[in-house]
Design a protein around this motif. Structure first.
Motif, PDB file in Angstrom:
ATOM      1  N   SER A  44       2.406  10.134   1.733  1.00 51.88           N
ATOM      2  CA  SER A  44       1.291  10.427   0.806  1.00 51.88           C
ATOM      3  C   SER A  44       0.580   9.174   0.308  1.00 51.88           C
ATOM      4  O   SER A  44       0.055   9.157  -0.800  1.00 51.88           O
ATOM      5  N   LEU A  45       0.573   8.129   1.117  1.00 52.03           N
ATOM      6  CA  LEU A  45      -0.088   6.904   0.661  1.00 52.03           C
ATOM      7  C   LEU A  45      -1.475   6.733   1.267  1.00 52.03           C
ATOM      8  O   LEU A  45      -2.236   5.878   0.825  1.00 52.03           O
ATOM      9  N   VAL A  58       1.192  14.313  -6.435  1.00 48.23           N
ATOM     10  CA  VAL A  58       1.307  13.270  -5.424  1.00 48.23           C
ATOM     11  C   VAL A  58       2.351  12.211  -5.806  1.00 48.23           C
ATOM     12  O   VAL A  58       3.041  11.668  -4.937  1.00 48.23           O
ATOM     13  N   ARG A  59       2.521  11.960  -7.112  1.00 49.68           N
ATOM     14  CA  ARG A  59       3.505  10.954  -7.522  1.00 49.68           C
ATOM     15  C   ARG A  59       4.927  11.422  -7.190  1.00 49.68           C
ATOM     16  O   ARG A  59       5.760  10.653  -6.721  1.00 49.68           O
ATOM     17  N   ARG A 106       5.510  11.217  -3.428  1.00 51.54           N
ATOM     18  CA  ARG A 106       5.751   9.851  -2.943  1.00 51.54           C
ATOM     19  C   ARG A 106       7.183   9.398  -3.220  1.00 51.54           C
ATOM     20  O   ARG A 106       7.733   8.594  -2.479  1.00 51.54           O
ATOM     21  N   TYR A 113      12.194  -2.473 -12.970  1.00 47.43           N
ATOM     22  CA  TYR A 113      10.808  -2.119 -13.272  1.00 47.43           C
ATOM     23  C   TYR A 113      10.468  -0.692 -12.843  1.00 47.43           C
ATOM     24  O   TYR A 113       9.752   0.038 -13.524  1.00 47.43           O
ATOM     25  N   LEU A 132       8.459   3.075 -14.989  1.00 47.07           N
ATOM     26  CA  LEU A 132       7.267   3.881 -14.715  1.00 47.07           C
ATOM     27  C   LEU A 132       7.412   5.238 -15.393  1.00 47.07           C
ATOM     28  O   LEU A 132       8.509   5.804 -15.456  1.00 47.07           O
ATOM     29  N   GLU A 178       6.622   8.174 -14.575  1.00 45.44           N
ATOM     30  CA  GLU A 178       7.122   9.244 -13.710  1.00 45.44           C
ATOM     31  C   GLU A 178       8.660   9.227 -13.624  1.00 45.44           C
ATOM     32  O   GLU A 178       9.288  10.255 -13.390  1.00 45.44           O
ATOM     33  N   GLU A 181       0.100  -0.292  -3.337  1.00 46.25           N
ATOM     34  CA  GLU A 181       0.658   0.779  -2.507  1.00 46.25           C
ATOM     35  C   GLU A 181       2.165   0.912  -2.736  1.00 46.25           C
ATOM     36  O   GLU A 181       2.700   2.029  -2.839  1.00 46.25           O
ATOM     37  N   PHE A 200       2.783   2.611  -5.982  1.00 49.35           N
ATOM     38  CA  PHE A 200       2.484   4.036  -5.777  1.00 49.35           C
ATOM     39  C   PHE A 200       3.659   4.764  -5.138  1.00 49.35           C
ATOM     40  O   PHE A 200       3.982   5.882  -5.502  1.00 49.35           O
ATOM     41  N   ALA A 244       4.210   5.413  -9.366  1.00 52.95           N
ATOM     42  CA  ALA A 244       3.310   4.860 -10.383  1.00 52.95           C
ATOM     43  C   ALA A 244       2.030   5.676 -10.443  1.00 52.95           C
ATOM     44  O   ALA A 244       1.558   6.154  -9.415  1.00 52.95           O
ATOM     45  N   ASN A 245       1.474   5.831 -11.653  1.00 51.58           N
ATOM     46  CA  ASN A 245       0.157   6.454 -11.730  1.00 51.58           C
ATOM     47  C   ASN A 245      -0.907   5.365 -11.531  1.00 51.58           C
ATOM     48  O   ASN A 245      -0.576   4.184 -11.435  1.00 51.58           O
ATOM     49  N   GLU A 279      -0.681   2.448 -13.959  1.00 46.43           N
ATOM     50  CA  GLU A 279       0.522   1.626 -13.789  1.00 46.43           C
ATOM     51  C   GLU A 279       0.423   0.737 -12.552  1.00 46.43           C
ATOM     52  O   GLU A 279       0.884  -0.395 -12.546  1.00 46.43           O
ATOM     53  N   SER A 336      -9.360   7.574  -4.918  1.00 50.73           N
ATOM     54  CA  SER A 336      -9.920   8.900  -4.711  1.00 50.73           C
ATOM     55  C   SER A 336      -8.787   9.811  -4.284  1.00 50.73           C
ATOM     56  O   SER A 336      -7.982   9.454  -3.424  1.00 50.73           O
ATOM     57  N   LYS A 337      -8.666  10.920  -4.929  1.00 56.33           N
ATOM     58  CA  LYS A 337      -7.568  11.872  -4.731  1.00 56.33           C
ATOM     59  C   LYS A 337      -6.208  11.169  -4.833  1.00 56.33           C
ATOM     60  O   LYS A 337      -5.303  11.399  -4.051  1.00 56.33           O
ATOM     61  N   GLY A 338      -6.115  10.240  -5.767  1.00 56.09           N
ATOM     62  CA  GLY A 338      -4.843   9.563  -5.991  1.00 56.09           C
ATOM     63  C   GLY A 338      -4.483   8.527  -4.947  1.00 56.09           C
ATOM     64  O   GLY A 338      -3.373   8.028  -4.916  1.00 56.09           O
ATOM     65  N   ILE A 339      -5.451   8.190  -4.085  1.00 55.49           N
ATOM     66  CA  ILE A 339      -5.149   7.206  -3.046  1.00 55.49           C
ATOM     67  C   ILE A 339      -5.979   5.961  -3.281  1.00 55.49           C
ATOM     68  O   ILE A 339      -7.154   6.038  -3.662  1.00 55.49           O
ATOM     69  N   LYS A 396      -8.156   2.754  -2.725  1.00 53.18           N
ATOM     70  CA  LYS A 396      -9.173   2.296  -1.768  1.00 53.18           C
ATOM     71  C   LYS A 396      -9.533   0.864  -2.123  1.00 53.18           C
ATOM     72  O   LYS A 396      -9.913   0.581  -3.260  1.00 53.18           O
TER      73      LYS A 396
END
Lengths: 231, 254
Positions: free
Chosen positions: A49-50, A70-71, A74, A97, A101, A103, B159, B162, B166-167, B170, B248-251, B253
């Motif tokens: 999902s990245l 999505v979090r 992942r 760390y 987070l 989440e 990345e 993520f 992470a949001n 973050e 965009s959509k949580g990804i 760029k």
């Protein structure tokens, strides 16, 4: 079980991946191989999902990317980079760390678990207290793997996890992955023939699809298969 | 305000431009490669200030809220445009951020701090908002350029964060902090050396105009605090909107 359905990835306008249906089971070590540039990393990042993809990723029978944020996705289906990246600080800072987070606020950092993995990967405990920028490539790669294992994902997607490791350490890594594969499903993209041969399921990525090899392979055969699918 | 500032004669102004000519000659002989920049800037400064003084004269004379608002809007457009040009980012959000933050802070200064009952009193509003906006402009340009550069360089780290859940915030907070810090440094340095190393323009102006230094100092403190708040608010808001453009959509760029 991890299932991808009608799974497509476009890079710019080129369709790089187009998989109708494929399931990965826990309890097996999957290796994905294929010629360079065919989209192996892209496939893993998509499942992790990245990057943007079309289609559905099922996790079990009912939970999918349609009803899980999505979090969460992942973390559950977790991608690990070939060239790890860290925040500044020590290895231990970096492990801790992750649990700061938002989440992960309900999870706790289990130091013993981290040390257990470190022992299995032949990493000295002192290394956790070193500044990450002073670590070697192989040390970083193993530290990064430990960081990913301690969040206990359901599936771990490893992108060339032994690219910076010597053959002996690679063996330790393969052994560890076989030990954990029942709890954490393991999908590996690798160029290492040793890795591929020692995996349970060998998958060839070619023609935008995952092709399951249901016969025994050796080093020469793997090289031959990759060459045949060149171009 | 007591006696007013001594006028500078036309002859003195000609003398100043002759001095600038001499300076140009020195720059040319030293071959520093900035003769053209210097001359263009000199010309721009002269023309802008000349017309500025005429415009200000008229605005002060008319002194209604709509003329102040029109002039303030023009200032916003120029300042935002400068930010976009300097930082090489694009984003329509810069305009409203600069407008709202500068307006609110100037309003606060004018009405709450100074206690002026006419909020649009142009003699105060235009000059104070100019200082507030000018500082915000420099800070935002600096912060946005830094932030974008950091995000471009650190895509892999973002990345990675993520992948651990992470949001958006973050994942980029480290670069967010660094950028705000770099934007705030000049004003913090200014605050700590003011009164010893230099006397700022506003205070000097008031003292020259015959104001009591004690009063000039109070104004200076008020304006510096107002500027600091505007700088923090405008950079934070601009960076926040900039950040969202990278997702965009949580990804992420680049």
């Amino acid at each position: 079980m991890l299932t991808i359905k009608n799974f497509k990835i476009f890079i710019n306008t080129d369709k790089l991946i187009d998989i109708e249906h494929f399931s990965f089971q826990k309890g097996f070590l999957y290796s994905i191989f294929g010629r360079s540039g065919i989209g192996k990393s892209t496939l893993l990042k998509g499942i992790g999902s990245l990057i943007e993809y079309q289609g559905e990723i099922f996790f079990g029978d009912t939970i999918s990317n349609k009803n899980l944020n999505v979090r969460e996705m992942r973390k559950k289906i977790h991608y690990v980079r070939q060239e790890p990246r860290f925040l500044s600080g020590t290895g231990l800072d970096n492990l801790k760390y992750i649990f700061k987070l938002n989440e992960n606020r309900n999870m706790r950092f289990d130091e013993d678990l981290a040390y257990m993995f470190a022992d299995k990967l032949n990493i000295e405990r002192e290394l956790f207290y070193k500044d990450v920028k002073n670590l070697s490539g192989g040390e970083k790669q193993r530290l990064s793997l430990i960081r990913s294992l301690i969040i206990q994902p359901d599936f771990i997607l490893l992108d060339e996890p032994s690219s910076a490791l010597d053959i002996h350490t690679e063996e330790l890594l393969i052994k560890l992955l076989h030990e954990i594969k029942r709890e954490i499903g393991v999908i590996v993209v690798s160029h290492s023939t040793n890795f591929i041969i020692n995996s349970d399921k060998k998958l060839l990525l070619s023609d935008k699809k995952i092709n399951f090899l249901d016969y025994e392979v050796n080093e020469d055969l793997i090289k031959k298969i990759i060459e045949e699918h060149n171009g | 305000m007591g006696e007013s500032v001594k006028d500078i004669s036309m002859l003195s102004m000609i003398f100043l431009y002759l001095l600038s000519g001499g300076l140009t000659l020195i720059l040319y002989v030293l071959n520093l490669g900035i003769v053209k920049d210097f001359l263009t800037s000199l010309l721009r400064m002269s023309v802008q200030l000349f017309f500025g003084s005429i415009v200000l004269m008229y605005i002060f004379k008319i002194n209604t809220y709509w003329i102040v608002l029109i002039f303030f809007t023009v200032m916003t457009i120029v300042a935002s445009h400068t930010i976009i040009k300097k930082s090489k980012v694009t984003g329509w959000f810069i305009y409203p951020v600069i407008f709202i933050v500068s307006f609110t802070m100037t309003f606060m200064f004018q009405v709450v701090i100074v206690g002026n009952t006419i909020w649009y009193d142009s003699r105060y509003f235009i000059t104070i908002s100019g200082m507030v906006m000018g500082n915000s402009m420099n800070a935002c340009a600096l912060a946005l350029e830094r932030f974008n550069g950091e995000l471009k360089e650190n895509g892999d780290l973002i990345e990675t964060l993520f992948s651990f859940g992470a949001n958006n915030f973050e994942a980029v907070s480290e670069f967010f902090k660094r950028s705000i810090r770099s934007a705030l440094m000049p004003i913090i340095t200014n605050m700590s050396s003011v009164g010893i190393v230099f006397f700022p323009g506003m205070m000097t102006g008031q003292i020259l105009a015959g104001a009591d230094p004690g009063n000039a100092v109070k104004y200076q403190i008020a304006i510096m605090v107002t500027i600091a708040i505007s700088v923090v608010l405008s950079t934070m808001l601009n960076l926040y909107f900039m950040m969202n453009r990278h997702f965009s959509k949580g990804i992420f760029k680049q």
